[in-house]
Write a protein that holds these residues in place. Structure first.
Motif, PDB file in Angstrom:
ATOM      1  N   ARG A  16      69.839  39.099 -45.377  1.00 52.86           N
ATOM      2  CA  ARG A  16      70.970  38.644 -44.567  1.00 52.86           C
ATOM      3  C   ARG A  16      70.865  39.345 -43.225  1.00 52.86           C
ATOM      4  O   ARG A  16      70.442  40.498 -43.156  1.00 52.86           O
ATOM      5  CB  ARG A  16      72.298  39.007 -45.225  1.00 52.86           C
ATOM      6  CG  ARG A  16      72.505  38.430 -46.598  1.00 52.86           C
ATOM      7  CD  ARG A  16      73.025  37.031 -46.672  1.00 52.86           C
ATOM      8  NE  ARG A  16      74.152  36.777 -45.799  1.00 52.86           N
ATOM      9  CZ  ARG A  16      74.414  35.579 -45.300  1.00 52.86           C
ATOM     10  NH1 ARG A  16      73.659  34.569 -45.591  1.00 52.86           N
ATOM     11  NH2 ARG A  16      75.436  35.393 -44.517  1.00 52.86           N
ATOM     12  N   HIS A  17      71.236  38.655 -42.191  1.00 49.75           N
ATOM     13  CA  HIS A  17      71.189  39.269 -40.868  1.00 49.75           C
ATOM     14  C   HIS A  17      72.466  38.928 -40.124  1.00 49.75           C
ATOM     15  O   HIS A  17      72.959  37.805 -40.190  1.00 49.75           O
ATOM     16  CB  HIS A  17      69.965  38.795 -40.091  1.00 49.75           C
ATOM     17  CG  HIS A  17      69.592  39.733 -39.008  1.00 49.75           C
ATOM     18  ND1 HIS A  17      70.204  39.725 -37.786  1.00 49.75           N
ATOM     19  CD2 HIS A  17      68.697  40.742 -38.986  1.00 49.75           C
ATOM     20  CE1 HIS A  17      69.684  40.682 -37.034  1.00 49.75           C
ATOM     21  NE2 HIS A  17      68.768  41.315 -37.743  1.00 49.75           N
ATOM     22  N   ASP A  19      72.917  38.591 -36.969  1.00 44.29           N
ATOM     23  CA  ASP A  19      72.684  37.652 -35.869  1.00 44.29           C
ATOM     24  C   ASP A  19      72.601  36.240 -36.447  1.00 44.29           C
ATOM     25  O   ASP A  19      71.707  35.933 -37.239  1.00 44.29           O
ATOM     26  CB  ASP A  19      71.393  38.028 -35.151  1.00 44.29           C
ATOM     27  CG  ASP A  19      71.140  37.221 -33.894  1.00 44.29           C
ATOM     28  OD1 ASP A  19      71.445  36.011 -33.878  1.00 44.29           O
ATOM     29  OD2 ASP A  19      70.626  37.816 -32.923  1.00 44.29           O
ATOM     30  N   ALA A  20      73.525  35.373 -36.059  1.00 44.44           N
ATOM     31  CA  ALA A  20      73.596  34.019 -36.618  1.00 44.44           C
ATOM     32  C   ALA A  20      72.314  33.223 -36.353  1.00 44.44           C
ATOM     33  O   ALA A  20      71.898  32.423 -37.193  1.00 44.44           O
ATOM     34  CB  ALA A  20      74.799  33.274 -36.048  1.00 44.44           C
ATOM     35  N   GLN A  23      69.804  34.463 -38.937  1.00 42.27           N
ATOM     36  CA  GLN A  23      70.185  34.033 -40.282  1.00 42.27           C
ATOM     37  C   GLN A  23      69.918  32.540 -40.479  1.00 42.27           C
ATOM     38  O   GLN A  23      69.453  32.122 -41.544  1.00 42.27           O
ATOM     39  CB  GLN A  23      71.650  34.357 -40.562  1.00 42.27           C
ATOM     40  CG  GLN A  23      72.071  34.103 -41.988  1.00 42.27           C
ATOM     41  CD  GLN A  23      71.231  34.877 -42.992  1.00 42.27           C
ATOM     42  OE1 GLN A  23      70.898  36.034 -42.793  1.00 42.27           O
ATOM     43  NE2 GLN A  23      70.858  34.230 -44.082  1.00 42.27           N
ATOM     44  N   LYS A  24      70.166  31.753 -39.460  1.00 41.17           N
ATOM     45  CA  LYS A  24      69.908  30.311 -39.542  1.00 41.17           C
ATOM     46  C   LYS A  24      68.413  30.045 -39.765  1.00 41.17           C
ATOM     47  O   LYS A  24      68.047  29.190 -40.575  1.00 41.17           O
ATOM     48  CB  LYS A  24      70.380  29.634 -38.246  1.00 41.17           C
ATOM     49  CG  LYS A  24      70.403  28.136 -38.325  1.00 41.17           C
ATOM     50  CD  LYS A  24      70.837  27.415 -37.055  1.00 41.17           C
ATOM     51  CE  LYS A  24      71.646  28.177 -36.080  1.00 41.17           C
ATOM     52  NZ  LYS A  24      71.988  27.407 -34.869  1.00 41.17           N
ATOM     53  N   ILE A  26      66.151  32.213 -41.099  1.00 35.39           N
ATOM     54  CA  ILE A  26      65.782  32.687 -42.433  1.00 35.39           C
ATOM     55  C   ILE A  26      66.105  31.609 -43.461  1.00 35.39           C
ATOM     56  O   ILE A  26      65.265  31.245 -44.293  1.00 35.39           O
ATOM     57  CB  ILE A  26      66.510  34.002 -42.780  1.00 35.39           C
ATOM     58  CG1 ILE A  26      65.999  35.159 -41.914  1.00 35.39           C
ATOM     59  CG2 ILE A  26      66.341  34.333 -44.268  1.00 35.39           C
ATOM     60  CD1 ILE A  26      66.841  36.429 -42.031  1.00 35.39           C
ATOM     61  N   HIS A  27      67.308  31.085 -43.394  1.00 36.93           N
ATOM     62  CA  HIS A  27      67.721  30.038 -44.341  1.00 36.93           C
ATOM     63  C   HIS A  27      66.833  28.798 -44.203  1.00 36.93           C
ATOM     64  O   HIS A  27      66.391  28.219 -45.204  1.00 36.93           O
ATOM     65  CB  HIS A  27      69.188  29.673 -44.129  1.00 36.93           C
ATOM     66  CG  HIS A  27      69.683  28.703 -45.151  1.00 36.93           C
ATOM     67  ND1 HIS A  27      69.620  27.342 -44.979  1.00 36.93           N
ATOM     68  CD2 HIS A  27      70.215  28.909 -46.384  1.00 36.93           C
ATOM     69  CE1 HIS A  27      70.096  26.745 -46.044  1.00 36.93           C
ATOM     70  NE2 HIS A  27      70.465  27.669 -46.907  1.00 36.93           N
ATOM     71  N   CYS A  91      63.000  38.625 -31.929  1.00 40.22           N
ATOM     72  CA  CYS A  91      63.093  38.767 -33.379  1.00 40.22           C
ATOM     73  C   CYS A  91      61.686  38.894 -33.936  1.00 40.22           C
ATOM     74  O   CYS A  91      60.762  38.210 -33.484  1.00 40.22           O
ATOM     75  CB  CYS A  91      63.789  37.558 -33.985  1.00 40.22           C
ATOM     76  SG  CYS A  91      63.879  37.590 -35.790  1.00 40.22           S
TER      77      CYS A  91
END
Length: 163
Positions: A16-17, A19-20, A23-24, A26-27, A91
């Motif tokens: 989980r991160h 930073d949105a 996270q978007k 990663i998902h 990132c």
């Protein structure tokens, strides 16, 4: 049968991160299916640059084509993100890629450097992984030659460090 390490990895929650944007992504990558490629224009800038050991392309359409070939040439491709460092527009994430190629397992450990634009979309995506170790050394004839070369090159260097 999967090893216990692989079973543990399959059971671990995705990182989980805060930073949105991160996270978007990663998902997106951990759940990527062919139908999800329609989301690329929302995640990448129109002129995004992508580079890995085999490709150097610019534009969402070209990036889309790379992922489509992945789904065409491999069975059950899957990314697993392990760690993420993000600061400002930059990132860096490490990941594993697993798939089947002609019924045989394929495993690549790599990392990605990402640069976001002001709207939070990826403007630069650079993947780093060792193509020789991860792919070429797995080939019957070429792999043997590459492993031999690696030993020959490492041999004198290893001896020098012992002196």
């Amino acid at each position: 049968m999967p090893t216990s390490a692989k079973l543990q990895d399959q059971q671990r929650p995705a990182p989980r991160h805060a930073d949105a944007r991160v996270q978007k992504l990663i998902h997106f990558f951990e759940h990527l299916q062919l139908c999800d490629l329609a989301q690329l224009p929302r995640l990448y800038t129109p002129e995004a640059y992508f580079k890995d050991p085999f490709h150097s392309v610019q534009g969402v359409a070209e990036i889309d084509a790379i992922f489509r070939r992945m789904f065409t040439n491999l069975e059950a491709p899957r990314f697993t993100v392990h760690s993420v460092i993000a600061e400002g527009a930059q990132c860096f994430m490490t990941w594993d890629f697993d798939a089947l190629r002609n019924g045989r397992p394929l495993h690549i450990h790599g990392s990605s450097h990402l640069l976001f634009d002001l709207q939070g979309r990826v403007a630069l995506h650079r993947d780093y992984w060792d193509a020789a170790e991860e792919l070429y050394e797995q080939l019957p004839l070429l792999g043997g030659l590459l492993r031999w070369l690696k030993r020959r090159i490492a041999g004198p260097a290893a001896q020098q460090t012992r002196d």
